[in-house]
Write an enzyme that holds these catalytic residues in place. Structure first.
Site, PDB file in Angstrom:
ATOM      1  N   ASP A   1      -1.125  -6.875   1.538  1.00  0.00           N
ATOM      2  CA  ASP A   1      -1.997  -6.786   2.711  1.00  0.00           C
ATOM      3  C   ASP A   1      -1.259  -7.158   3.992  1.00  0.00           C
ATOM      4  OD1 ASP A   1      -4.310  -6.184   1.084  1.00  0.00           O
ATOM      5  OD2 ASP A   1      -4.250  -8.275   0.469  1.00  0.00           O
TER       6      ASP A   1
ATOM      7  N   ARG B   1       5.136  -1.899  -6.543  1.00  0.00           N
ATOM      8  CA  ARG B   1       3.693  -2.128  -6.590  1.00  0.00           C
ATOM      9  C   ARG B   1       3.195  -2.270  -5.156  1.00  0.00           C
ATOM     10  NH1 ARG B   1       4.021  -8.590  -8.200  1.00  0.00           N
ATOM     11  NH2 ARG B   1       3.410  -9.366  -6.145  1.00  0.00           N
ATOM     12  N   GLY B   2       1.889  -2.227  -4.993  1.00  0.00           N
ATOM     13  CA  GLY B   2       1.300  -2.493  -3.676  1.00  0.00           C
ATOM     14  C   GLY B   2       1.461  -1.319  -2.715  1.00  0.00           C
ATOM     15  N   GLU B   3       0.673  -1.337  -1.688  1.00  0.00           N
ATOM     16  CA  GLU B   3       0.637  -0.222  -0.741  1.00  0.00           C
ATOM     17  C   GLU B   3       1.873  -0.162   0.147  1.00  0.00           C
ATOM     18  OE1 GLU B   3      -2.212   1.060   2.972  1.00  0.00           O
ATOM     19  OE2 GLU B   3      -3.164   0.454   1.111  1.00  0.00           O
ATOM     20  N   ASP B   4       2.287  -1.293   0.689  1.00  0.00           N
ATOM     21  CA  ASP B   4       3.435  -1.294   1.595  1.00  0.00           C
ATOM     22  C   ASP B   4       4.700  -0.848   0.863  1.00  0.00           C
ATOM     23  OD1 ASP B   4       4.765  -1.961   4.165  1.00  0.00           O
ATOM     24  OD2 ASP B   4       5.747  -3.478   2.940  1.00  0.00           O
ATOM     25  N   SER B   5       4.961  -1.413  -0.312  1.00  0.00           N
ATOM     26  CA  SER B   5       6.154  -1.051  -1.078  1.00  0.00           C
ATOM     27  C   SER B   5       6.098   0.408  -1.507  1.00  0.00           C
ATOM     28  CB  SER B   5       6.286  -1.954  -2.311  1.00  0.00           C
ATOM     29  OG  SER B   5       6.371  -3.304  -1.935  1.00  0.00           O
TER      30      SER B   5
END
Length: 451
Positions: A21, A322-326
């Protein structure tokens, strides 16, 4: 009119997924800041429509000093990806409710978001807090009631920045307004993979900078940020795999495949993992190495500033993220990658995964591997798959064998042509997405719609 040197945009971030986030919000804030500070030439003006929020609300003399104010509730997690924040945290007073705690990093005003103190800050008789003309509520975080009421008369656009998705319904909901009791319309703003969504975060010059990251620069980078031994392995042609995944990942299938590949290919493999990622990785690698004597090396490193994370993705042959930014940064790297998507109840996360896999103009060559990796992870997470142990074990064993076979095919040196096709696919995919407007441009070019 806004007060002198007031921010143009307030961004509120509640840290839920440790780094995802705040990773998105911090990158978004920096890109918006850069655009607003360079918004002076006629050439820049002509990029935006006359009725855009940028043209109608932005006043350089008033807003340009510090146009972005970022509110974050968890500064400790934030500091993991922005080291400059650590010095600020160490100097924080214990009782901080009397006035807003803020600092400035990269020209952005950063405030510690404390709900209990918001009303006090808003009604401070000396320097009352005034909401910005544009307010961004990231990922459905709930703003404080006192701030929402204070937005009346100051805020013209209130955006709910949604999670990234390629699902079909996103285009229809993007930009839709929802009337609010404070009189400020709230718009649903969806990042996405088409020009009918908000697009993706991509800074100006990013791809040029990454493409210019030469082999010698990668060696120097590894020596400085990881270790000289890892840099030497890169020079000697080792295979590099970077893992930034959840604990449920089917790591053993990858390691077992690497061990069997080593029997026909003596190329060493370096596994790059940040501290805290897959904490049992060392034990598992040691166990498999003892059985096969394969040259598999595990290199740990501290969490990096965002700018360096982009280079980390560049030095790897394949990234597991994983995750949106990565996820978005892996796309811009142009390198093959596996997306370990955040697991959700009733496998709803597969709707999101499959929508993305199907969004490419061509069939994604890693579709089966992506799906099997995430299926294993779901069965390996009892909170997501509360099935009997025997059933979960059977499903994981079956998926383990499928994954191992796919990894062996993918990394087998005799399949060089297939590997090159895979690399070409990801470069072409990146170039296709570069045609879309970026997230920052889409927001600044936004104009009011009738409710």
């Amino acid at each position: 009119m806004p007060t002198q040197h007031s921010p143009f945009i307030d961004i509120f971030c509640r840290v839920i997924d440790n780094y995802g986030d705040i990773g998105v919000c911090w990158r978004f804030a920096k890109d918006l800041h850069h655009i607003l500070h360079t918004y002076t030439t006629q050439k820049e003006h002509n990029k935006y429509t006359n009725k855009s929020l940028l043209h109608t609300l932005f006043h350089p003399d008033t807003h340009q000093a510090h146009p972005i104010r970022l509110w974050v509730d968890d500064l400790q997690s934030f500091a993991k990806i922005e080291p400059a924040l650590k010095h600020y945290i160490d100097a924080l007073p214990r009782d901080s409710n009397s006035s807003p705690i803020c600092t400035y990093i990269k020209g952005i005003e950063i405030r510690h978001w404390q709900a209990a103190a918001m009303s006090t800050w808003l009604h401070d008789p000396q320097t009352p807090l005034i909401p910005a003309p544009v307010v961004i509520e990231a990922f459905g975080t709930d703003l404080d009631d006192a701030f929402i009421q204070a937005m009346r008369g100051h805020t013209h656009y209130w955006f709910n920045l949604e999670y990234l998705s390629a699902e079909d319904w996103v285009e229809g909901f993007h930009g839709q307004a929802s009337p609010q009791a404070n009189g400020v319309p709230k718009y649903f703003f969806f990042p996405g993979f088409t020009d009918k969504t908000g697009g993706l975060i991509r800074e100006e010059g990013l791809i040029t900078r990454l493409d210019a990251f030469s082999s010698s620069a990668k060696t120097a980078w590894l020596a400085h940020h990881i270790s000289p031994h890892v840099a030497q392995a890169y020079q000697e042609g080792a295979r590099f795999i970077h893992l930034f995944c959840y604990p449920s990942a089917p790591f053993a299938s990858l390691v077992e495949a690497l061990c069997e590949i080593y029997a026909i290919d003596k190329r060493p493999t370096v596994l790059l993992l940040a501290h805290g990622v897959l904490p049992n990785a060392e034990d598992l690698c040691h166990e498999y190495r003892q059985q096969s004597h394969a040259d598999i090396r595990l290199a740990r490193f501290a969490f990096m500033p965002q700018e360096q994370f982009d280079y980390l993705l560049q030095v790897a042959d394949i990234n597991i993220i994983r995750g949106e930014d990565s996820f978005v940064r892996a796309i811009w790297s142009g390198k093959p990658f596996i997306w370990h998507i955040y697991e959700q109840q009733e496998d709803t996360h597969f709707d999101k995964l499959n929508a993305w896999l199907n969004s490419s103009p061509r069939v994604h060559p890693l579709t089966q591997l992506q799906q099997d990796w995430n299926r294993y992870a779901a069965w390996n997470n009892p909170a997501i798959k509360p099935a009997p142990i025997e059933q979960a074990t059977q499903e994981k064993q079956k998926l383990h064998q499928h994954l191992k076979a796919q990894w062996m095919t993918l990394l087998n040196p005799t399949n060089e042509a297939q590997w090159q096709q895979l690399c070409t696919f990801h470069l072409n995919y990146r170039e296709n997405l570069r045609k879309n407007p970026t997230l920052s441009f889409s927001l600044l070019n936004f104009q009011a719609k009738q409710i």
